[in-house]
Design an enzyme around this catalytic site. Structure first.
Site, PDB file in Angstrom:
ATOM      1  N   GLY A   1       0.800  -1.204   0.000  1.00  0.00           N
ATOM      2  CA  GLY A   1       0.000   0.000   0.000  1.00  0.00           C
ATOM      3  C   GLY A   1       0.838   1.261   0.000  1.00  0.00           C
ATOM      4  O   GLY A   1       0.304   2.344   0.009  1.00  0.00           O
ATOM      5  N   CYS A   2       2.144   1.136  -0.004  1.00  0.00           N
ATOM      6  CA  CYS A   2       3.013   2.319  -0.073  1.00  0.00           C
ATOM      7  C   CYS A   2       3.479   2.511  -1.505  1.00  0.00           C
ATOM      8  O   CYS A   2       3.854   1.556  -2.159  1.00  0.00           O
ATOM      9  CB  CYS A   2       4.258   2.136   0.792  1.00  0.00           C
ATOM     10  SG  CYS A   2       4.007   2.677   2.464  1.00  0.00           S
TER      11      CYS A   2
END
EC number: 2.8.1.-
Length: 110
Positions: A108-109
């Site tokens: 998710g980064c």
């Protein structure tokens, strides 16, 4: 890419994350931090050690929201907020702290 730690070469990917998590040690963390012009304090180590424990338990690096919440539970609300974490890790608490902790890039980064 690679970093030199106590005469040993440790492989990193193109973003500076360790290729082999088992090669991590505190000296490696200090070298990775120095690349970002940061000197690790006790507060940094609290987060780094927390991340390593989290990873051992869940086999995943937490995204920043999960990290913030979990740190708040364990270390108290004054540390479980993004302002505090961004002061420690200006390039992004989850991303930068995971790199120093020798963990893979959090999901998710970007």
């Amino acid at each position: 890419m690679a970093i030199e730690v106590n005469g040993k070469t440790i492989e990193t990917d193109e973003e500076g994350y360790l290729v082999n998590l088992n090669e991590w040690n505190e000296d490696a963390a200090k070298i990775l931090a120095a690349q970002d012009d940061l000197e690790l304090t006790e507060s940094h180590w609290e987060v780094i050690n927390f991340l390593r424990e989290y990873y051992d338990e869940y086999q995943i690096a937490p995204a920043v929201r999960v990290l913030t919440k979990a740190i708040g539970k364990k270390l108290g609300p004054e540390k479980g907020n993004s302002k505090y974490l961004y002061e420690l890790f200006p390039y992004g608490p989850a991303k930068q702290a995971c790199r120093f902790a020798g963990l893979p890039k959090p999901t998710g980064c970007v």
